[in-house]
Design an enzyme around this catalytic site. Structure first.
Site, PDB file in Angstrom:
ATOM      1  N   CYS A   1      -4.014   5.489   4.030  1.00 20.35           N
ATOM      2  CA  CYS A   1      -2.790   5.289   4.811  1.00 20.35           C
ATOM      3  C   CYS A   1      -2.721   6.318   5.926  1.00 20.35           C
ATOM      4  O   CYS A   1      -2.912   7.508   5.691  1.00 20.35           O
ATOM      5  CB  CYS A   1      -1.542   5.481   3.944  1.00 20.35           C
ATOM      6  SG  CYS A   1      -1.306   4.233   2.691  1.00 20.35           S
TER       7      CYS A   1
ATOM      8  N   CYS B   1      -5.837   1.286   0.885  1.00 17.59           N
ATOM      9  CA  CYS B   1      -5.850   2.749   0.838  1.00 17.59           C
ATOM     10  C   CYS B   1      -6.537   3.219  -0.444  1.00 17.59           C
ATOM     11  O   CYS B   1      -6.191   2.768  -1.527  1.00 17.59           O
ATOM     12  CB  CYS B   1      -4.422   3.269   0.913  1.00 17.59           C
ATOM     13  SG  CYS B   1      -4.287   5.044   0.655  1.00 17.59           S
TER      14      CYS B   1
ATOM     15  N   CYS C   1      -3.532   5.163  -2.607  1.00 19.41           N
ATOM     16  CA  CYS C   1      -2.381   4.478  -3.202  1.00 19.41           C
ATOM     17  C   CYS C   1      -2.578   2.981  -3.316  1.00 19.41           C
ATOM     18  O   CYS C   1      -1.754   2.279  -3.876  1.00 19.41           O
ATOM     19  CB  CYS C   1      -1.115   4.777  -2.401  1.00 19.41           C
ATOM     20  SG  CYS C   1      -1.059   3.884  -0.832  1.00 19.41           S
TER      21      CYS C   1
ATOM     22  N   CYS D   1       2.328   7.063   1.857  1.00 23.38           N
ATOM     23  CA  CYS D   1       1.263   7.098   0.852  1.00 23.38           C
ATOM     24  C   CYS D   1       1.695   7.950  -0.346  1.00 23.38           C
ATOM     25  O   CYS D   1       1.567   7.557  -1.497  1.00 23.38           O
ATOM     26  CB  CYS D   1      -0.008   7.671   1.482  1.00 23.38           C
ATOM     27  SG  CYS D   1      -1.491   7.430   0.496  1.00 23.38           S
TER      28      CYS D   1
ATOM     29  N   GLY E   1      14.028  -1.043  28.415  1.00 23.81           N
ATOM     30  CA  GLY E   1      12.680  -1.005  28.976  1.00 23.81           C
ATOM     31  C   GLY E   1      12.578  -0.368  30.341  1.00 23.81           C
ATOM     32  O   GLY E   1      11.482  -0.165  30.855  1.00 23.81           O
TER      33      GLY E   1
END
Ligand SMILES: Nc1ncnc2c1ncn2[C@@H]1O[C@H](COP(=O)(O)OP(=O)(O)OP(=O)(O)O)[C@@H](O)[C@H]1O
Ligand SMILES: [Mg+2]
Ligand SMILES: [Zn+2]
Ligand SMILES: [Zn+2]
Lengths: 288, 278
Positions: free
Chosen positions: A265, A240, A243, A271, A30
């Protein structure tokens, strides 16, 4: 006469220097490590930070995937892929599972990453405290002293203004309980994927000349007040339209024919793969 | 006063510049300035005590070192030498707080001190809401509950007479007097035992000044907070301070009960100050 080009664009000295910054970044999860960001054949602010990390790490055996906001075929992703493949000859793929190295802008793929993969995220603004402190000298002191009032204050202001923490993306996180870090403009939906990740996740900011990292299995928590818990974007009940996927990050579109809101998606390769699977299943059923 | 002091300041010295062989240690100065090397001796061996519940006034002309001293006390700038003791905190008894780590100093600042700056731009984030400005101090002191912080901020803003419908507004939209009142609310938010006020009324209209001075008086009366009030205006000191220190060229030239200093000033400079006020 053909000019001699280096494997992966950089000379070995440059790669070594970037790798050194990467090692330091991994050692201090970080923490933003300054590095000598180089001029690249693409403009700064278009992924040069991520690109420099990718080029310094890539080997002949690597298999590369590049995405831009979830899409493998966007212009930016394609031009980055071209540069890397021309200078390395590595195999390019779209399936997340097939890649060893993934460079991405604004998304972490839907398919869970593995310990054999490295994700490189492109970062426009690495400093999570910039909104409260303009001076780099001061933000360095704030990080070193763990003085993070400013990061909390920004969230507090959002609650005052909008009644909730309204970070659209780039919601700040605590890494290893020590440094507050900008996770790059990924949606809040992707923040939990940073926590205890199997894959190494690297962040590169070319214009701001910073590299940082979330090493595998590091603890990452999103900043949240006691009475305003962290929440990811919700697509409750939606899926979606291509899909059928649920529990993924969906883009909101307007159906050009019916003008209705439809969802799709954001991760295009995910997808596509699901569409192929569905098709295969259909085919199997038909011939069974 | 027989109580133990809350804050003991000993030989606080602040200089800007490296000094030279001519001025070393504060010799051969013109006022507070070395003509040879340009070093400014802003504060020289300042010592005093602050007792529980009292308002200590610091008065002195422009450039006498009042703000420099306050900024050292609040850890905004590094002292050149000297000591401050907060003996009422058991863990710090007998320890010079200037020698602590910056993290420890920040903890003291967040838990023991409140500061109202001469210029509100230093004390407030002008682009953040007034509530947010107060919450910042609470966040720094460890609060992570929005509801709590909002409630505390509201009651403090009410206390300093900022209308509640303006509490989410940014201080940049406020008048000078309102900005100072938001600063005061912010300084009070963590219930500090010690409050520093640097020229809080400078630049305000007379009626607004009176308003802010009343507020400060009320805070002392109702909350019993100890305060150091800096001003170059003896009228402000007369109204607020129990005891007063007079500074000139970075040094204390006189100190005592405010009434005594005003009635019977000893130092020629103080006499001049007092007589010009009358
Ligand atoms: N950053 C600095 N660099 C050099 N000299 C400084 C600096 N800050 C203050 N000084 C000098 O220190 C001396 C004391 O200044 P200070 O601001 O403490 O005075 P003051 O008593 O608060 O005055 P005023 O009533 O005008 O606010 C002055 O001579 C000033 O010029
Ligand atoms: Mg001053
Ligand atoms: Zn889909
Ligand atoms: Zn000198």
């Amino acid at each position: 006469m053909k000019a001699k080009t280096h494997f992966a664009f950089f000379d070995e000295g440059s790669k070594k220097e970037i790798r050194r910054a990467l090692l330091k970044a991994v050692a201090i999860p970080g923490y933003q490590v300054p590095f000598a960001s180089r001029e690249m054949p693409i403009a700064r602010g278009w992924g040069t930070g991520g690109l420099q990390i990718t080029l310094s790490l890539i080997g002949k055996q690597d298999v590369l995937k590049v995405i831009d906001q979830g899409a493998d075929e966007s212009v930016n992703a394609v031009s980055i892929k071209k540069l890397i493949s021309k200078t390395t000859g590595v195999r390019l793929v779209e399936r997340t599972e097939d890649a060893t190295l993934i460079q991405s802008r604004h998304r972490i793929p839907e398919v869970p990453l593995t310990k054999n993969q490295i994700l490189v995220l492109q970062v426009p603004m690495p400093e999570p405290l910039r909104g409260v402190e303009a001076s780099e000298y001061q933000t360095k002191i704030l990080h070193s002293e763990e003085d993070y009032s400013g990061a909390w204050l920004q969230l507090f202001e959002q609650v005052m203004k909008y009644g909730k923490t309204a970070t659209g993306a780039d919601h700040p996180v605590y890494v290893n309980g020590r440094y507050i870090m900008a996770p790059s403009p990924i949606p809040r939906f992707d923040n939990p994927k940073l926590h205890q990740s199997d894959a190494l996740i690297l962040f590169g900011a070319g214009r701001e000349k910073k590299i940082y990292a979330v090493p595998p299995y590091a603890d990452v928590s999103s900043l949240a007040f006691d009475d305003y818990p962290f929440q990811v974007e919700s697509f409750a009940g939606e899926n979606c339209h291509l899909c059928g996927a649920e529990n993924v990050f969906l883009d909101e579109l307007e159906d050009p024919v019916t003008n209705e809101t439809i969802y799709q998606c954001n991760d295009t390769s995910y997808c596509l793969e699901r569409l192929n699977e569905n098709e295969e299943a259909e085919v199997r059923k038909t011939y069974a | 006063m027989h109580e133990a002091p809350l804050l003991r300041v000993r030989d606080l010295t602040k200089q800007f510049g490296e000094a030279c062989s001519s001025c070393d240690g504060g010799e051969n100065l013109e006022k507070n300035y070395c003509p040879t090397c340009g070093t400014v001796y802003a504060c020289q061996n300042i010592s005093f005590d602050l007792y529980p519940g009292e308002i200590l006034g610091i008065v002195g002309e422009s450039g006498s070192g009042k703000s420099s001293m306050m900024q050292c006390l609040y850890f905004d700038s590094e002292v050149t030498s000297g000591a401050v003791y907060l003996d009422h905190i058991p863990a710090l008894a007998g320890k010079n707080v200037f020698a602590l780590s910056s993290q420890q100093k920040r903890a003291i600042r967040n838990q023991q001190y409140g500061m109202v700056y001469q210029n509100p731009i230093r004390g407030l984030k002008m682009d953040f809401s007034s509530v947010g400005n107060i919450a910042e101090k609470l966040i720094a002191a460890g609060n992570r509950h929005v509801g709590d912080m909002e409630a505390v901020s509201k009651s403090l803003l009410e206390h300093v007479h900022i209308p509640l419908f303006r509490m989410k507004e940014e201080p940049r939209n406020f008048s000078g007097g309102m900005q100072q009142r938001v600063q005061i609310a912010k300084a009070l938010s963590n219930n500090p035992p010690i409050l520093f006020l640097d020229e809080v009324t400078t630049g305000l209209d007379l009626s607004v000044q009176a308003n802010v001075l009343d507020l400060i008086k009320g805070i002392q009366r109702d909350l019993g907070i100890s305060m150091i009030v800096v001003s170059h205006d003896l009228a402000v000191i007369r109204m607020l301070a129990d005891r007063t220190i007079v500074m000139l060229n970075g040094s204390i030239i006189e100190d005592g009960l405010t009434d005594q200093i005003l009635e019977d000033p000893q130092h020629a400079y103080t006499q001049q100050l007092v007589y010009s006020l009358l």
